[in-house]
Write an enzyme that holds these catalytic residues in place. Structure first.
Site, PDB file in Angstrom:
ATOM      1  N   ASP A 118       0.926  -1.278   0.420  1.00  0.00           N
ATOM      2  CA  ASP A 118      -0.510   0.110   0.013  1.00  0.00           C
ATOM      3  C   ASP A 118       0.860   1.135  -0.047  1.00  0.00           C
ATOM      4  O   ASP A 118       2.227   0.744   0.821  1.00  0.00           O
ATOM      5  CB  ASP A 118      -0.808   0.143   1.437  1.00  0.00           C
ATOM      6  CG  ASP A 118      -1.839   1.079   1.310  1.00  0.00           C
ATOM      7  OD1 ASP A 118      -1.736   2.094   0.868  1.00  0.00           O
ATOM      8  OD2 ASP A 118      -2.967   0.724   1.174  1.00  0.00           O
ATOM      9  N   ASP A 317      -4.699  11.444   8.502  1.00  0.00           N
ATOM     10  CA  ASP A 317      -5.384  12.043   6.879  1.00  0.00           C
ATOM     11  C   ASP A 317      -4.929  13.474   6.527  1.00  0.00           C
ATOM     12  O   ASP A 317      -4.861  13.372   5.259  1.00  0.00           O
ATOM     13  CB  ASP A 317      -6.608  11.327   6.944  1.00  0.00           C
ATOM     14  CG  ASP A 317      -6.565   9.823   6.800  1.00  0.00           C
ATOM     15  OD1 ASP A 317      -5.819   8.993   6.511  1.00  0.00           O
ATOM     16  OD2 ASP A 317      -7.707   9.684   6.821  1.00  0.00           O
TER      17      ASP A 317
HETATM   18  N1  EPU Z   1      -2.196  -1.875  12.055  1.00  0.00           N
HETATM   19  C1  EPU Z   1      -1.628  -2.940  12.623  1.00  0.00           C
HETATM   20  N2  EPU Z   1      -2.171  -3.684  12.547  1.00  0.00           N
HETATM   21  C2  EPU Z   1      -3.382  -3.876  12.024  1.00  0.00           C
HETATM   22  C3  EPU Z   1      -3.859  -3.145  11.925  1.00  0.00           C
HETATM   23  C4  EPU Z   1      -3.729  -2.412  11.599  1.00  0.00           C
HETATM   24  O1  EPU Z   1      -0.122  -2.944  12.424  1.00  0.00           O
HETATM   25  O2  EPU Z   1      -4.131  -5.302  12.718  1.00  0.00           O
HETATM   26  C5  EPU Z   1      -1.417  -0.530  12.019  1.00  0.00           C
HETATM   27  C6  EPU Z   1      -0.978  -0.043  10.713  1.00  0.00           C
HETATM   28  O3  EPU Z   1       0.100  -1.115   9.423  1.00  0.00           O
HETATM   29  C7  EPU Z   1      -1.309   1.626  10.693  1.00  0.00           C
HETATM   30  C8  EPU Z   1      -2.008   1.825  11.619  1.00  0.00           C
HETATM   31  O4  EPU Z   1      -1.597   0.682  12.746  1.00  0.00           O
HETATM   32  O5  EPU Z   1       0.088   1.776  10.870  1.00  0.00           O
HETATM   33  C9  EPU Z   1      -3.343   2.487  12.005  1.00  0.00           C
HETATM   34  O6  EPU Z   1      -4.324   1.892  11.410  1.00  0.00           O
HETATM   35  P1  EPU Z   1      -5.802   1.432  11.273  1.00  0.00           P
HETATM   36  O7  EPU Z   1      -5.989   0.147  11.407  1.00  0.00           O
HETATM   37  O8  EPU Z   1      -5.857   2.496  12.468  1.00  0.00           O
HETATM   38  O9  EPU Z   1      -6.003   2.337   9.836  1.00  0.00           O
HETATM   39  P2  EPU Z   1      -6.865   1.770   8.326  1.00  0.00           P
HETATM   40  O10 EPU Z   1      -8.308   0.866   9.565  1.00  0.00           O
HETATM   41  O11 EPU Z   1      -6.123   0.776   8.072  1.00  0.00           O
HETATM   42  C10 EPU Z   1      -8.610   3.975   8.607  1.00  0.00           C
HETATM   43  C11 EPU Z   1      -8.818   4.739   7.612  1.00  0.00           C
HETATM   44  C12 EPU Z   1      -7.527   5.398   7.179  1.00  0.00           C
HETATM   45  C13 EPU Z   1      -7.016   6.247   7.941  1.00  0.00           C
HETATM   46  C14 EPU Z   1      -6.809   5.232   9.751  1.00  0.00           C
HETATM   47  C15 EPU Z   1      -6.293   6.237  10.696  1.00  0.00           C
HETATM   48  C16 EPU Z   1     -10.857   3.531   6.780  1.00  0.00           C
HETATM   49  C17 EPU Z   1     -10.863   2.738   4.932  1.00  0.00           C
HETATM   50  N3  EPU Z   1      -9.044   4.045   6.476  1.00  0.00           N
HETATM   51  O12 EPU Z   1      -7.553   3.293   8.298  1.00  0.00           O
HETATM   52  O13 EPU Z   1      -8.027   6.115   5.872  1.00  0.00           O
HETATM   53  O14 EPU Z   1      -5.902   7.020   7.559  1.00  0.00           O
HETATM   54  O15 EPU Z   1      -7.879   4.330   9.897  1.00  0.00           O
HETATM   55  O16 EPU Z   1      -7.017   7.140  10.985  1.00  0.00           O
HETATM   56  O17 EPU Z   1     -11.338   3.714   6.965  1.00  0.00           O
HETATM   57  C18 EPU Z   1      -7.522   7.854   4.101  1.00  0.00           C
HETATM   58  O18 EPU Z   1      -9.088   7.792   3.565  1.00  0.00           O
HETATM   59  O19 EPU Z   1      -7.250   8.173   2.693  1.00  0.00           O
HETATM   60  C19 EPU Z   1      -7.035   6.347   4.576  1.00  0.00           C
HETATM   61  C20 EPU Z   1      -6.284   6.315   4.498  1.00  0.00           C
END
Ligand code: EPU
Length: 437
Positions: A118, A317
């Protein structure tokens, strides 16, 4: 291959209406899988990612009616839905993994392609996996697919997240709604989009306590029912225009999102010399009522220091917009990125416009320059793309942003909105040198 071409500098002035949050609506659509029957979601933005999620739900056997202009998606969920999210879709949109929790809970099995690389970091799935295993599922990798099985159904348990992951919190809350017994999730994410998803689940009959806090308790029930739900406004899109006003010396009224959803953003705008007014409840262009605010930018912003954090901290973001603002500021600004390690591709691109940014580890030091100068740049993700557009509007001369499909994944009517705010921007076709017809 289309690009956004703009001629700057221009000030953004006027009013913009914001619809529902991408990062909520995609999960609300996934949550619909938890109940048989017709779920209707309103205030849906007309963006590419919604279309991808529609395609995914159709492939799972749902009948989906999507009216992009009205902003309404109706999903008829059959008793038996498919269990596979194809690689093609997950690769196009990582948020496809949010069907993992609902499918494992309701169909007792889910095969979801691994997202792979990604543009903004590794973004693992380990917390999703550990949570589902704690809920009693077995999880393994099979030919590139993340396979979760729970033939006897899921059972409630205590889960402590290592980090308040947005995606893991959502998947685990959705899965727990239909588990036997009670699940507690500690160190849960608190983003407004999580609150919105939990609110819809409660409307569907789920029993959830601690919504919007780090400790969520879900008491499983046998069955949920379909509902009609309005998506919460997109605070990141709202923040995009707010920063656009601040960095361009503009005056923009944003309607459809309140400052209550944007803690730690208004204060940074104010620190840059902008004035931010809470307008309370306002009527939007479509006759609905929502909250609104107005941002008036200074002639030249002062530099600001920002560290990204999970909600209620400053959102990752909006990071590109902080860098863009600091690039034209009077002073030296600092941005510390604490969520995604690889969000720096934007820095190489904004440097093409003349920005002076030095990256050291997870910190970016930005020395403001008097003026940026237009150039050709490329979007590497949704927010980087929108950040380059905002920087390009402030730059003198012509800027062309390619990779605009990224931007259109998350911003509806971006060019139309910016034009109505006075920007000289258009979408133009450009020949791709790699296509030799
Ligand atoms: N992480 C892990 N393991 C996991 C899950 C997450 O290591 O099992 C790490 C990720 O690698 C990252 C951090 O935790 O470094 C944050 O990840 P998170 O799971 O919170 O983010 P996400 O659910 O993948 C959503 C938004 C993102 C936004 C982030 C943080 C959606 C579809 N995406 O991503 O939005 O940046 O939360 O707020 O909800 C965007 O809209 O452009 C976007 C990237």
């Amino acid at each position: 291959m289309d690009v956004f071409r703009m001629t700057g500098p221009s000030r953004l002035t006027g009013t913009v209406d914001i619809r529902g949050a991408k990062n909520s609506v995609l999960k609300l659509m996934a949550a619909s899988l938890l109940a048989v029957g017709r779920t209707t979601i309103t205030n849906v933005p007309a963006i590419l990612d919604v279309r991808i999620m529609v395609e995914l739900l159709v492939r799972l056997g749902c009948v989906v009616d999507y009216d992009a202009e009205a902003g309404v998606v109706s999903i008829d969920v059959p008793a038996a839905v498919g269990i596979q999210a194809d690689y093609e879709l997950v690769r196009a949109m990582r948020a496809s993994i949010s069907v993992l929790g609902p499918l494992t809970a309701r169909m007792k099995s889910a095969h979801v392609a691994l997202p792979g690389g990604d543009a903004i970091g590794s973004r693992g799935l380990d917390m999703h996996q550990a949570g589902l295993e704690a809920l009693g599922a077995t999880v393994h990798l099979d030919h590139g697919y993340f396979v979760a099985d729970a033939p006897e159904g899921l059972r409630g348990t205590d889960i402590a997240l290592e980090f308040p992951s947005v995606g893991a919190t959502e998947n685990l809350v959705m899965a727990a709604t239909l588990a036997r017994g009670t699940t507690t999730i500690s160190n849960a994410a608190k983003e407004p989009e999580i609150v919105d998803i939990c609110t819809m689940l409660v409307e569907m009959g789920a029993r959830i306590d601690g919504i919007g806090t780090a400790d969520i308790t879900v008491t499983g029930i046998d069955e949920l029912h379909p509902v009609r739900h309005r998506t919460v406004g997109d605070r990141i899109v709202a923040g995009t225009y707010a920063f656009g006003a601040a960095l361009s010396g503009g005056d923009v009224t944003v309607r459809g999102v309140g400052l209550d959803l944007m803690p730690n953003i208004a204060n940074k705008l104010t620190a840059s010399g902008a004035s931010v007014d809470d307008l309370g409840e306002v009527e939007l262009g479509d006759g609905t009522v929502g909250r609104g605010f107005r941002v008036i930018g200074p002639e030249r912003p002062r530099s600001i220091r920002v560290a990204t954090m999970p909600f209620p901290g400053f959102p990752t973001d909006l990071q590109p917009f902080v860098i863009a603002l600091n690039s034209v500021s009077d002073g030296v600004g600092l941005l510390s990125e604490n969520l995604f390690e690889a969000r720096w591709r934007f820095v190489q691109e904004i440097a093409r416009l003349g920005a002076k940014v030095r990256v050291d580890g997870n910190h970016a030091l930005i020395s403001g320059v008097e003026a940026l100068s237009g150039a050709e740049v490329e979007a590497s993700d949704i927010r980087a793309g929108a950040g380059l557009v905002m920087a390009g509007l402030r730059a003198s001369g012509v800027t062309e942003v390619s990779g605009i499909d990224h931007i259109e994944r998350g911003y509806e009517n971006f060019v139309t909105n910016l034009r109505s705010l006075g920007a000289n921007i258009e979408r133009v076709a450009k020949r791709d040198i790699l296509s030799f017809e």
